[in-house]
Design a protein around this motif. Structure first.
Motif, PDB file in Angstrom:
ATOM      1  N   ARG A  96       0.945  -1.267  -0.277  1.00  0.00           N
ATOM      2  CA  ARG A  96       0.127  -0.099   0.051  1.00  0.00           C
ATOM      3  C   ARG A  96       0.719   1.326   0.039  1.00  0.00           C
ATOM      4  NH1 ARG A  96      -1.960  -3.868   3.225  1.00  0.00           N
ATOM      5  NH2 ARG A  96      -0.762  -3.058   5.061  1.00  0.00           N
ATOM      6  N   ASN A  97       1.426   1.592  -1.296  1.00  0.00           N
ATOM      7  CA  ASN A  97       2.661   2.460  -1.292  1.00  0.00           C
ATOM      8  C   ASN A  97       2.034   3.764  -2.117  1.00  0.00           C
ATOM      9  OD1 ASN A  97       2.701   1.362  -3.737  1.00  0.00           O
ATOM     10  ND2 ASN A  97       4.496   0.520  -3.472  1.00  0.00           N
ATOM     11  N   ILE A 114     -11.592  -4.115   9.021  1.00  0.00           N
ATOM     12  CA  ILE A 114     -10.425  -4.187   8.269  1.00  0.00           C
ATOM     13  C   ILE A 114      -9.198  -4.699   8.953  1.00  0.00           C
ATOM     14  CG2 ILE A 114      -8.986  -2.819   6.686  1.00  0.00           C
ATOM     15  CD1 ILE A 114     -11.504  -0.690   6.422  1.00  0.00           C
ATOM     16  N   TYR A 115      -8.442  -5.646   8.111  1.00  0.00           N
ATOM     17  CA  TYR A 115      -7.243  -6.256   9.075  1.00  0.00           C
ATOM     18  C   TYR A 115      -6.199  -5.924   7.872  1.00  0.00           C
ATOM     19  CZ  TYR A 115     -10.445  -8.250  12.324  1.00  0.00           C
ATOM     20  OH  TYR A 115     -11.244  -8.653  13.169  1.00  0.00           O
ATOM     21  N   TYR A 116      -5.226  -5.009   8.076  1.00  0.00           N
ATOM     22  CA  TYR A 116      -3.955  -4.844   7.205  1.00  0.00           C
ATOM     23  C   TYR A 116      -2.885  -5.847   7.539  1.00  0.00           C
ATOM     24  CZ  TYR A 116      -6.396  -0.387   5.813  1.00  0.00           C
ATOM     25  OH  TYR A 116      -7.369   0.228   5.105  1.00  0.00           O
ATOM     26  N   ILE A 117      -2.241  -6.526   6.399  1.00  0.00           N
ATOM     27  CA  ILE A 117      -1.096  -7.351   6.922  1.00  0.00           C
ATOM     28  C   ILE A 117      -0.076  -6.580   6.468  1.00  0.00           C
ATOM     29  CG2 ILE A 117      -0.137  -9.641   6.167  1.00  0.00           C
ATOM     30  CD1 ILE A 117      -2.810 -10.623   5.605  1.00  0.00           C
ATOM     31  N   ILE A 118       1.001  -6.524   7.307  1.00  0.00           N
ATOM     32  CA  ILE A 118       2.245  -5.802   6.943  1.00  0.00           C
ATOM     33  C   ILE A 118       3.389  -7.089   6.841  1.00  0.00           C
ATOM     34  CG2 ILE A 118       4.194  -4.451   7.527  1.00  0.00           C
ATOM     35  CD1 ILE A 118       1.845  -2.636   9.289  1.00  0.00           C
ATOM     36  N   HIS A 119       3.966  -7.150   5.271  1.00  0.00           N
ATOM     37  CA  HIS A 119       4.729  -8.443   5.037  1.00  0.00           C
ATOM     38  C   HIS A 119       6.157  -8.062   5.083  1.00  0.00           C
ATOM     39  CE1 HIS A 119       1.826 -11.767   3.893  1.00  0.00           C
ATOM     40  NE2 HIS A 119       1.149 -10.908   3.370  1.00  0.00           N
ATOM     41  N   TYR A 121       9.762  -5.425   6.479  1.00  0.00           N
ATOM     42  CA  TYR A 121      10.386  -4.502   7.523  1.00  0.00           C
ATOM     43  C   TYR A 121      10.395  -3.250   6.678  1.00  0.00           C
ATOM     44  CZ  TYR A 121      13.286  -3.202  11.039  1.00  0.00           C
ATOM     45  OH  TYR A 121      13.992  -2.490  12.390  1.00  0.00           O
ATOM     46  N   HIS A 122      10.331  -3.118   5.319  1.00  0.00           N
ATOM     47  CA  HIS A 122      10.370  -1.860   4.752  1.00  0.00           C
ATOM     48  C   HIS A 122       9.031  -1.151   4.822  1.00  0.00           C
ATOM     49  CE1 HIS A 122      12.080   0.988   2.100  1.00  0.00           C
ATOM     50  NE2 HIS A 122      11.161   0.721   1.110  1.00  0.00           N
ATOM     51  N   LEU A 123       8.579  -0.601   6.052  1.00  0.00           N
ATOM     52  CA  LEU A 123       7.430  -0.143   6.133  1.00  0.00           C
ATOM     53  C   LEU A 123       6.695   0.562   5.018  1.00  0.00           C
ATOM     54  CD1 LEU A 123       7.319   0.400   9.942  1.00  0.00           C
ATOM     55  CD2 LEU A 123       7.024  -1.898   8.577  1.00  0.00           C
ATOM     56  N   GLU A 124       7.572   1.321   4.265  1.00  0.00           N
ATOM     57  CA  GLU A 124       7.021   2.394   3.304  1.00  0.00           C
ATOM     58  C   GLU A 124       6.336   1.546   2.228  1.00  0.00           C
ATOM     59  OE1 GLU A 124      10.170   4.989   1.751  1.00  0.00           O
ATOM     60  OE2 GLU A 124      10.918   5.243   3.951  1.00  0.00           O
ATOM     61  N   ASN A 125       6.359   0.366   2.184  1.00  0.00           N
ATOM     62  CA  ASN A 125       5.447  -0.644   1.026  1.00  0.00           C
ATOM     63  C   ASN A 125       4.135  -0.622   1.646  1.00  0.00           C
ATOM     64  OD1 ASN A 125       7.686  -0.730  -0.698  1.00  0.00           O
ATOM     65  ND2 ASN A 125       8.167  -2.830   0.268  1.00  0.00           N
ATOM     66  N   TYR A 126       3.892  -0.434   3.060  1.00  0.00           N
ATOM     67  CA  TYR A 126       2.617  -0.621   3.562  1.00  0.00           C
ATOM     68  C   TYR A 126       2.008   0.537   4.163  1.00  0.00           C
ATOM     69  CZ  TYR A 126       3.559  -5.446   2.290  1.00  0.00           C
ATOM     70  OH  TYR A 126       3.851  -6.727   1.563  1.00  0.00           O
ATOM     71  N   LEU A 127       2.638   1.545   4.763  1.00  0.00           N
ATOM     72  CA  LEU A 127       2.359   2.641   5.497  1.00  0.00           C
ATOM     73  C   LEU A 127       3.001   3.681   4.716  1.00  0.00           C
ATOM     74  CD1 LEU A 127       2.488   1.116   8.925  1.00  0.00           C
ATOM     75  CD2 LEU A 127       0.099   1.593   7.823  1.00  0.00           C
ATOM     76  N   PRO A 128       2.295   4.923   4.813  1.00  0.00           N
ATOM     77  CA  PRO A 128       2.903   6.101   4.596  1.00  0.00           C
ATOM     78  C   PRO A 128       4.081   6.682   5.299  1.00  0.00           C
ATOM     79  CG  PRO A 128       0.578   6.327   4.526  1.00  0.00           C
ATOM     80  CD  PRO A 128       0.930   5.225   5.037  1.00  0.00           C
ATOM     81  N   SER A 130       4.472   9.707   6.708  1.00  0.00           N
ATOM     82  CA  SER A 130       3.694  10.760   7.611  1.00  0.00           C
ATOM     83  C   SER A 130       2.946   9.679   8.620  1.00  0.00           C
ATOM     84  CB  SER A 130       2.804  11.540   6.845  1.00  0.00           C
ATOM     85  OG  SER A 130       2.007  12.176   7.386  1.00  0.00           O
ATOM     86  N   VAL A 131       3.395  10.232   9.884  1.00  0.00           N
ATOM     87  CA  VAL A 131       2.555   9.522  10.849  1.00  0.00           C
ATOM     88  C   VAL A 131       1.023   9.839  10.795  1.00  0.00           C
ATOM     89  CG1 VAL A 131       2.163   9.374  13.500  1.00  0.00           C
ATOM     90  CG2 VAL A 131       4.612   9.485  12.143  1.00  0.00           C
ATOM     91  N   PHE A 132       0.709  11.238  10.399  1.00  0.00           N
ATOM     92  CA  PHE A 132      -0.597  11.609  10.377  1.00  0.00           C
ATOM     93  C   PHE A 132      -1.509  10.995   9.403  1.00  0.00           C
ATOM     94  CE2 PHE A 132      -3.691  14.353   7.856  1.00  0.00           C
ATOM     95  CZ  PHE A 132      -4.370  14.870   9.183  1.00  0.00           C
ATOM     96  N   PHE A 133      -0.801  10.715   8.013  1.00  0.00           N
ATOM     97  CA  PHE A 133      -1.553  10.114   6.989  1.00  0.00           C
ATOM     98  C   PHE A 133      -1.676   8.412   7.425  1.00  0.00           C
ATOM     99  CE2 PHE A 133      -0.568  13.710   4.266  1.00  0.00           C
ATOM    100  CZ  PHE A 133      -1.994  14.201   4.025  1.00  0.00           C
ATOM    101  N   ALA A 134      -0.665   7.916   7.983  1.00  0.00           N
ATOM    102  CA  ALA A 134      -0.742   6.607   8.279  1.00  0.00           C
ATOM    103  C   ALA A 134      -1.919   6.171   9.292  1.00  0.00           C
ATOM    104  CB  ALA A 134       0.420   6.139   9.142  1.00  0.00           C
ATOM    105  N   LYS A 135      -2.024   7.399  10.271  1.00  0.00           N
ATOM    106  CA  LYS A 135      -3.081   7.189  11.341  1.00  0.00           C
ATOM    107  C   LYS A 135      -4.476   7.358  10.630  1.00  0.00           C
ATOM    108  CE  LYS A 135      -0.521   7.936  15.574  1.00  0.00           C
ATOM    109  NZ  LYS A 135      -0.271   8.851  16.698  1.00  0.00           N
ATOM    110  N   LEU A 136      -4.624   8.389   9.645  1.00  0.00           N
ATOM    111  CA  LEU A 136      -5.621   8.458   8.927  1.00  0.00           C
ATOM    112  C   LEU A 136      -6.221   7.277   8.114  1.00  0.00           C
ATOM    113  CD1 LEU A 136      -7.948  10.664   7.970  1.00  0.00           C
ATOM    114  CD2 LEU A 136      -6.550  11.177   6.295  1.00  0.00           C
ATOM    115  N   LEU A 137      -5.210   6.534   7.620  1.00  0.00           N
ATOM    116  CA  LEU A 137      -5.810   5.322   6.828  1.00  0.00           C
ATOM    117  C   LEU A 137      -5.957   4.225   7.619  1.00  0.00           C
ATOM    118  CD1 LEU A 137      -2.724   5.505   3.979  1.00  0.00           C
ATOM    119  CD2 LEU A 137      -5.258   5.961   3.670  1.00  0.00           C
ATOM    120  N   CYS A 138      -5.453   4.369   8.867  1.00  0.00           N
ATOM    121  CA  CYS A 138      -5.737   2.864   9.561  1.00  0.00           C
ATOM    122  C   CYS A 138      -6.449   3.113  10.626  1.00  0.00           C
ATOM    123  CB  CYS A 138      -4.401   2.443  10.090  1.00  0.00           C
ATOM    124  SG  CYS A 138      -3.013   2.120   8.978  1.00  0.00           S
ATOM    125  N   LYS A 139      -7.214   4.497  10.763  1.00  0.00           N
ATOM    126  CA  LYS A 139      -8.119   4.552  11.903  1.00  0.00           C
ATOM    127  C   LYS A 139      -9.246   3.793  12.037  1.00  0.00           C
ATOM    128  CE  LYS A 139     -11.124   8.048   9.727  1.00  0.00           C
ATOM    129  NZ  LYS A 139     -11.786   9.379   9.614  1.00  0.00           N
TER     130      LYS A 139
END
Length: 361
Positions: A96-97, A114-119, A121-128, A130-139
């Motif tokens: 989710r990049n 919704i359950y998001y899987i993070i496959h 260690y390179h988190l940018e492939n799965y989460l923005p 920006s902490v703000f946008f990451a929390k917005l997407l995963c709220k």
């Protein structure tokens, strides 16, 4: 929870070639055994791995389209399918990049669980970033499911998320099959997976193999898979004068005959998640040599018990590890004896129970 009314959609880029895609197929069998109604929704038209449940292939449905029109059409079709099938739960298995795409996807998912899987260690492939946008997407996410403890810890440290859980990838009882390629050397070590230099670091693999000199003892390196770095790998093989010692074999839907016959399998990645190749190899009784990359290998390999764990980015040390597994028969046989039992905690029944517990919280 009434399973008869619980419909789960596993959304993946495809069901072909990659470890995350193979995991999606295996997850579907676990959920089916738990009596959920499983739907696979894939973005791209690529199906190699077995799966259970209904398949909705967006790539196939949008074959004649391109560009922005294709993306819009896929979004509409996804929205309609989720609505028409009364999907209750979404397990998002994709990378989710793209921030804009994911903001729109959140709207499509609506108020479903919704359950998001993070496959990785390179988190940018799965989460923005920006902490703000990451929390917005995963709220609205029920859980962020991480495939290793190292990933879960990094997610917490980076974003402060507390709705995380680690569930390792499972390993099933693998079939006994015959090799489909006749061009396999008698004695060999094996890499299998996607041919992607930026992740898998084939330069390190080939340099270490050259350093090891195990080709002089009758062992060759087999690299099995497809991917964008095939030409780069071939050029490195020629540069290191390994043309007679390295064999490239195209992707196989069932690589396990090659894994069983290998002296050992090897992983040299810059980073990982929870590498399927390691747990599959060990389950088949084939020891593993892996670099100690983030993340996964050190949560699976116990050094000198079921394999060898080597500091990353050091071709000399990695080459010496390869030599040890060829020359030290006692060490090799000890690791081989322990291999299968060392991944018994990753059985389908164990991992399935963990998924059930999370879904029924």
């Amino acid at each position: 929870m009434d399973h008869d009314k619980t419909k789960i959609a596993i959304i993946s880029h495809s069901l072909g070639e990659g470890g995350a895609e193979r995991f999606a197929g295996e997850l579907s069998f676990m959920l089916n055994d738990l009596q959920y109604e499983v739907h696979h929704i894939i973005v791209n038209d690529n199906v190699d791995y077995p799966f259970s449940g209904q398949l909705y292939n967006l790539g196939q449905l949008c074959q004649g389209d391109s560009g922005l029109l294709k993306k819009i059409k896929k979004g509409k079709l996804l929205h309609q399918y989720l609505k028409n099938k009364n999907i209750n739960i979404i397990i998002d298995n994709r990378t989710r990049n793209s921030l804009i795409r994911e903001l729109l996807t959140v709207l499509i998912y609506g108020n479903r669980k919704i359950y998001y899987i993070i496959h990785s260690y390179h988190l940018e492939n799965y989460l923005p970033k920006s902490v703000f946008f990451a929390k917005l997407l995963c709220k609205n996410a029920q859980k962020l499911i991480c495939v290793s403890k190292a990933i879960e810890e990094k997610v917490f440290q980076t974003y402060g998320f507390k709705n995380t859980v680690t569930i390792y990838n499972p390993v099933k009882k693998l079939p006994i099959t015959e090799m489909t390629s006749g061009d396999v050397p008698e004695n060999y070590i094996l890499f299998y997976g996607r041919l992607e230099e930026q992740v898998k670091n084939f330069t390190l693999l080939l340099q270490a193999f050259s350093e090891s000199k195990i080709d002089e003892k009758g062992f060759q390196l087999v690299i099995l898979g497809n991917g964008p770095s095939k030409k780069t790998i071939q050029e490195t093989i020629e540069k290191l004068q390994l043309v007679d010692s390295v064999t490239l074999i195209p992707f196989q839907k069932d690589p396990f005959a090659y894994v069983r016959k290998a002296r050992f399998t090897i992983l040299t990645s810059y980073y990982e998640g929870f590498p399927m190749s390691i747990i599959e190899s060990l389950s088949l009784g084939t020891p593993v040599i892996s670099v100690d990359c983030n993340s996964g290998p050190k949560e699976i390999i116990v050094n000198e018990k079921n394999g060898l764990l080597v500091p990353n980015h050091d071709p000399v040390l990695l080459g010496k590890a390869m030599s040890r597994f060829v020359e030290d028969s006692d060490l090799y046989e000890y690791c081989k004896k322990n291999a299968t039992q060392s991944v018994s905690h990753l059985s389908f029944s164990e991992i399935s129970a963990q998924w059930q517990s999370v879904l029924e919280e």
